[in-house]
Design an enzyme around this catalytic site. Structure first.
Site, PDB file in Angstrom:
ATOM      1  N   HIS A  86     -17.727 -56.702  83.683  1.00 36.02           N
ATOM      2  CA  HIS A  86     -18.613 -57.835  83.955  1.00 36.02           C
ATOM      3  C   HIS A  86     -19.499 -58.160  82.753  1.00 36.02           C
ATOM      4  CE1 HIS A  86     -17.241 -58.159  88.027  1.00 36.02           C
ATOM      5  NE2 HIS A  86     -17.537 -56.891  88.261  1.00 36.02           N
ATOM      6  N   LYS A  89      -2.337 -98.031  72.015  1.00 33.07           N
ATOM      7  CA  LYS A  89      -2.883 -99.109  72.846  1.00 33.07           C
ATOM      8  C   LYS A  89      -1.765 -99.956  73.445  1.00 33.07           C
ATOM      9  CE  LYS A  89      -6.084-103.028  72.742  1.00 33.07           C
ATOM     10  NZ  LYS A  89      -7.150-103.720  71.974  1.00 33.07           N
TER      11      LYS A  89
END
Length: 657
Positions: free
Chosen positions: A409, A238
């Site tokens: 696929h 922070k």
């Protein structure tokens, strides 16, 4: 000038310090003792025609500390923009904080569970005259290495309490991390309470995930939930404008390089990047704890209720595995060139050693898979490559015999078992050699030279296997773009796990389809039972069908697929496509009869009407395996009996979308 005035006021006590501020400012300094009796010096700058520079606390050979120097309230209105408010925008005489936002590290707090590389790192800090505060085992390790360390308990004046649970949760620690150093009120409060800045935090967390994965009991896992570590990391992150925070051993080398090259400074870019890494790490850590803890309570493993009890929600039972909040945690493994299509962006994330993924941990380590595989040859995998390779490897893991799956696929165009890898590959390829072009090939055995030579005869995108011989790898090297992935082993097809699918506005989560059937699980529903040979092929076809997109029909014979119909809206159409593929494969092999003649058929779901059976009977199938459960099962069974087709029910469906 002001610089000379500062130098005169501070005197020689300021060890190797660089001091500067905007010209035209006047300085007022005062020294005295705070409430704890520490000697402090406080400087106030009154600027005229410009903002005052900021001088920050630094250690001197004496006990004195320069706590801070701020402008008057009137001068704050003319302060530089936020991006440069740590220093003057004008030319400074040896500025404390250079114009690029670098901050000098003078005091480090070190508390790590993973002590690898710790001695080398802290040795580098000591060379840069960075004071080291440390706790518990980290402090002991550093002292044993001959490094000077200040114990946190000595620094705070509080001993470690509650069996080490309480060590760093102290205002002297968190005030030093959270204090905003160009905030006059913060500076005064820190001075009055004897709180000194901490510029560098090096913390890695208790090994909660690996403790759970080791199979430890509930109390042991709870004891490995870190409290102080995440608190320090988040506090430092922070305040990243002033504090550098390191949360991973992998960051040590970059930190040392930057500190060494700059004489003890870190850049704002590095501090911001390391702070972002902290929030990612603590989020993943908390997600793992939250999901695991909820699962333990729901299953009664914490002792709060009986195991297996279900939650009641609006009159419906909800399995205990699903917590109220879904926590997803994964690490970026690869950024893809694009997604399914070039206009889409994509990336590949890995759950690492997290067997369940999705923010959960379990006592089952992640097994060999695409995410853990090593790419030993070829260019980077594409988005579609990754999906197809995963589908191929999942399918081939179903078999204990040497097996090969060829995927295109996300659907298998050829699957076979054989006496060795080469035999299995050739039999899989024969199912649909046209569709195999540009496909993905998965082996469940080490690839030898013979198999490799056959693989490179057909254009192949990816090969994945547990291992490969040196001779086979030399063969593959002739195809530079061929990706070769090694997993080091095979996963268990019955392993637990979760799968996730995104939908607009949410996710669908389900347990992995680990359903399996054996001979004893099957119910013969026709007058004729399958022969032993048919039964073997039926079980083979059922395993393959599980990995074909619904509606799925698979024809098989002799331990090889010979035709598949995938992804059709009508089950009859899937049967027709499988029939066509079987006939086409026979023609390619210059065989007179369709390969469907004498084959068996697997259907991933029940036949809703007898027309599906009629279609496969016309193709030449002699036996069928399907879940059963249709309202018209009797009609379907009658159609089989009329054609002397054996049929078995599994009682288990394998839809795949």
């Amino acid at each position: 000038s002001g610089g000379l005035l500062l130098k005169k006021l501070v005197g020689t006590r300021m060890e190797r310090e660089q001091i500067g501020f905007v010209g035209g400012s006047s300085v007022v300094g005062e020294c005295g003792k705070n409430q704890r009796g520490s000697l402090v010096c406080r400087w106030r700058v009154s600027a005229s025609g410009g903002a005052a520079a900021l001088l920050w606390r630094r250690k001197a050979p004496s006990a004195a500390r320069v706590v801070g120097m701020t402008s008057s309230a009137a001068d704050e209105a003319s302060a530089p923009p936020a991006a440069t408010d740590l220093h003057s925008t004008s030319a400074l005489e040896k500025p404390v904080v250079p114009a690029d936002g670098r901050v000098r590290a003078r005091r480090a707090l070190v508390s790590v569970s993973d002590k690898s590389q710790l001695i080398g790192l802290c040795g580098a800090l000591a060379e840069l005259n960075i004071e080291i505060l440390s706790t518990g085992g980290s402090a002991r390790a550093l002292k044993e290495a001959g490094l000077e360390v200040v114990e946190v308990s000595d620094y705070t004046g509080f001993p470690e309490l509650l069996d080490g649970r309480l060590k760093t949760l102290n205002p002297k620690i968190h005030g030093g991390l959270l204090g905003v150093r160009d905030n006059e009120s913060h500076v005064e409060q820190m001075s009055e309470n004897g709180i000194e800045p901490i510029d560098l935090v090096i913390v890695n967390l208790y090994p909660f995930e690996s403790t759970v994965a080791s199979g430890a009991d509930f109390p042991t896992c709870v004891e490995n939930i870190d409290v102080g570590g995440p608190t320090m990391l988040r506090a430092a992150a922070k305040n990243y404008r002033y504090v550098t925070v390191v949360s991973d051993v992998g960051q040590y080398a970059e930190l040392v390089t930057e500190l060494t090259d700059s004489g003890g400074y870190t850049t704002s870019a590095l501090r911001a990047r390391f702070a972002a890494a902290v929030y990612a790490r603590t989020a993943a850590y908390d997600a793992a704890i939250a999901t695991w803890f909820a699962a333990q309570i729901a299953s009664g493993k914490d002792g709060s209720r009986s195991e297996g009890e279900e939650n009641e929600t609006d009159g419906e039972t909800v399995p205990a595995v699903f917590s109220e909040t879904l926590n997803i945690s994964a690490t970026l493994k690869q950024t893809c060139r694009y997604g399914e299509n070039p206009h889409q962006q994509a990336a590949f994330y890995s759950t690492g050693k997290n067997a369940l993924g999705l923010g959960a941990v379990s006592d089952q380590q992640v097994q060999p898979c695409v995410a853990t595989a090593e790419v030993v040859q070829g260019k980077e995998l594409s988005y579609n490559n990754i999906g197809d390779t995963d589908a191929a490897f999942e399918l081939v893991s179903e078999f204990s015999e040497p097996a090969v799956a060829i995927i295109k696929h996300a659907n298998p165009c050829g699957v076979a078992i054989g006496v060795n890898p080469r035999d299995a590959y050739l039999r899989a390829l024969a199912c649909d050699p046209v569709s195999a072009f540009g496909g993905i090939v998965a082996f469940n055995r080490t690839i030898d030279k013979d198999a490799a030579e056959d693989v490179i005869d057909v254009f192949t995108e990816v090969v994945i296997a547990p291992d490969v011989t040196a001779e086979a790898l030399a063969v593959f090297s002739a195809k530079k773009n061929l990706r070769v992935l090694l997993t080091g082993g095979m996963p268990s097809p019955s392993r637990t796990g979760m799968t996730l699918k995104s939908v607009s506005g949410g996710f669908l989560l389900q347990s992995r389809d680990a359903g399996m059937v054996g001979v004893d699980d099957l119910k013969v529903v026709t007058k004729r039972a399958p022969t032993d040979e048919e039964m073997t092929d039926l079980l083979f076809a059922w395993k393959v069908c599980k990995h074909v997109k619904s509606n799925a029909i698979v024809f098989a014979k002799g331990g090889a697929s010979i035709g598949a119909g995938a992804g059709q809206m009508s089950r009859v159409d899937s049967a027709r496509i499988a029939t066509w593929k079987a006939r086409e494969a026979a023609e390619a092999a210059q065989e007179e009869a369709s390969r469907a003649v004498g084959s068996v058929c697997a259907s991933d779901a029940f036949f809703p009407f007898a027309d599906g059976v009629e279609a496969i009977a016309e193709a030449g199938c002699t036996a069928v395996i399907q879940p059963g459960g249709s309202r018209r099962d009797a009609e379907v069974i009658a159609a089989c009996d009329e054609r002397d087709i054996a049929m078995v029910f599994t009682g288990m469906r394998h839809f795949r979308h």
